[in-house]
Design a protein around this motif. Structure first.
Motif, PDB file in Angstrom:
ATOM      1  N   ALA A  95      -1.058   2.851  -9.511  1.00 16.81           N
ATOM      2  CA  ALA A  95      -2.422   2.370  -9.739  1.00 16.81           C
ATOM      3  C   ALA A  95      -2.447   0.854  -9.906  1.00 16.81           C
ATOM      4  O   ALA A  95      -3.373   0.174  -9.435  1.00 16.81           O
ATOM      5  N   ILE A  96      -1.427   0.299 -10.555  1.00 15.11           N
ATOM      6  CA  ILE A  96      -1.337  -1.152 -10.729  1.00 15.11           C
ATOM      7  C   ILE A  96      -1.144  -1.841  -9.382  1.00 15.11           C
ATOM      8  O   ILE A  96      -1.737  -2.894  -9.108  1.00 15.11           O
ATOM      9  N   THR A 121       5.955   8.889  -5.107  1.00 14.23           N
ATOM     10  CA  THR A 121       4.794   9.098  -5.976  1.00 14.23           C
ATOM     11  C   THR A 121       4.048   7.790  -6.204  1.00 14.23           C
ATOM     12  O   THR A 121       2.808   7.751  -6.192  1.00 14.23           O
ATOM     13  N   VAL A 122       4.783   6.707  -6.412  1.00  5.47           N
ATOM     14  CA  VAL A 122       4.164   5.392  -6.599  1.00  5.47           C
ATOM     15  C   VAL A 122       3.380   5.001  -5.346  1.00  5.47           C
ATOM     16  O   VAL A 122       2.227   4.565  -5.421  1.00  5.47           O
ATOM     17  N   LEU A 123       4.001   5.168  -4.182  1.00  2.57           N
ATOM     18  CA  LEU A 123       3.347   4.797  -2.938  1.00  2.57           C
ATOM     19  C   LEU A 123       2.114   5.656  -2.676  1.00  2.57           C
ATOM     20  O   LEU A 123       1.078   5.157  -2.244  1.00  2.57           O
ATOM     21  N   GLY A 129      -2.071   0.575  -1.246  1.00  3.95           N
ATOM     22  CA  GLY A 129      -2.085  -0.687  -1.972  1.00  3.95           C
ATOM     23  C   GLY A 129      -0.783  -1.462  -1.898  1.00  3.95           C
ATOM     24  O   GLY A 129      -0.751  -2.655  -2.204  1.00  3.95           O
ATOM     25  N   PHE A 130       0.308  -0.798  -1.482  1.00  5.72           N
ATOM     26  CA  PHE A 130       1.596  -1.479  -1.397  1.00  5.72           C
ATOM     27  C   PHE A 130       1.633  -2.464  -0.225  1.00  5.72           C
ATOM     28  O   PHE A 130       2.526  -3.312  -0.147  1.00  5.72           O
ATOM     29  N   ASN A 131       0.673  -2.360   0.687  1.00  6.06           N
ATOM     30  CA  ASN A 131       0.679  -3.225   1.863  1.00  6.06           C
ATOM     31  C   ASN A 131       0.562  -4.691   1.461  1.00  6.06           C
ATOM     32  O   ASN A 131      -0.282  -5.075   0.666  1.00  6.06           O
ATOM     33  N   ASN A 211      -5.662   2.602 -21.017  1.00  6.28           N
ATOM     34  CA  ASN A 211      -4.552   2.906 -20.118  1.00  6.28           C
ATOM     35  C   ASN A 211      -4.054   1.598 -19.505  1.00  6.28           C
ATOM     36  O   ASN A 211      -4.834   0.699 -19.192  1.00  6.28           O
ATOM     37  N   VAL A 212      -2.744   1.501 -19.320  1.00  7.54           N
ATOM     38  CA  VAL A 212      -2.150   0.239 -18.894  1.00  7.54           C
ATOM     39  C   VAL A 212      -2.672  -0.215 -17.537  1.00  7.54           C
ATOM     40  O   VAL A 212      -2.884  -1.418 -17.309  1.00  7.54           O
ATOM     41  N   SER A 213      -2.921   0.707 -16.627  1.00  8.89           N
ATOM     42  CA  SER A 213      -3.415   0.313 -15.306  1.00  8.89           C
ATOM     43  C   SER A 213      -4.872  -0.154 -15.389  1.00  8.89           C
ATOM     44  O   SER A 213      -5.282  -1.067 -14.670  1.00  8.89           O
TER      45      SER A 213
END
Length: 226
Positions: A95-96, A121-123, A129-131, A211-213
């Motif tokens: 999410a971050i 899972t992160v991706l 968003g990782f782009n 929440n941190v994100s």
């Protein structure tokens, strides 16, 4: 160990954003246009053996993520750098990444040890968003802060303590480095002591923390619009 991303939107986003893919496993009734990726067509039983989840007939076997090094900050000279101090939950990490992308924050620093890595899972959670992000792994966050200060960065730490200023009170100087802390313990005392300014998000309700994100999103919005 094989690493898979699955689900129609997640796989199509992965293809669209040119993330390195070894091969695709698709349901026999799916036909993809304009791709040169190797495709293995499977029945539903075969796909179910590859992943445990709702794949919708789409599974991508991905390459290991290739991290960047600190030299990219010296070379690229970004206005904003995000440091994640031992974030451990892959959903939060993903999410971050998505939030960082939304505010054009392209350089994210994580520690080598005791922190979530870039996993399927992160991706999947980042939803593309990782782009264009450069995720940088470092051995020491403390040394990294010192190196950033030498490059002219102002260091801001998101904390809940009596020395922190409210978000509206803080004037963010550029280039900016924002530190976001671990979900349970927050930012380490060492990093807090060596930050230029401490900031917290003032809340009106009964909850004690965000929440941190979510907190990261609020802070990056404020920094990006300073």
């Amino acid at each position: 160990m094989n690493k898979f991303i699955f689900g129609k939107n997640s796989v199509l986003d992965t293809i669209k954003n040119n993330f390195p893919i070894k091969k695709l496993y698709l349901s026999k009734n799916i036909k993809l246009q304009n791709t040169n990726l190797p495709i293995i067509y499977c029945d539903n039983m075969q796909l179910n053996k590859l992943v445990n989840g709702n794949h919708q007939g789409y599974i991508a076997e991905i390459e290991e993520y290739k991290y960047f090094d600190f030299g990219n900050i010296q070379k690229d000279k970004p206005n904003i750098v995000l440091i994640l101090d031992h974030i451990q939950d892959p959903q939060n990490f993903g999410a971050i990444l998505r939030t960082a992308n939304a505010f054009n924050v392209t350089h994210i620093i994580i520690p080598k040890d005791r922190a979530c890595e870039v996993t399927p899972t992160v991706l999947k959670t980042s939803s593309g968003g990782f782009n264009n992000l450069k995720i940088i792994k470092v051995a020491s966050l403390f040394d990294t802060i010192s190196n950033l200060k030498e490059l002219g960065f102002w260091i801001y730490a998101s904390v809940l303590n009596e020395k922190a200023k409210t978000l509206n009170e803080v004037k963010f100087n550029a280039p900016t480095c924002l530190i976001i802390g671990n979900e349970e313990k927050g930012i380490s005392n060492t990093l807090i002591k060596h930050s230029d300014e401490l900031v917290y998000i003032e809340q009106k309700g009964s909850v004690q923390s965000l929440n941190v994100s979510v907190a990261c999103g609020i802070l990056l919005y404020r920094i990006a619009n300073s």
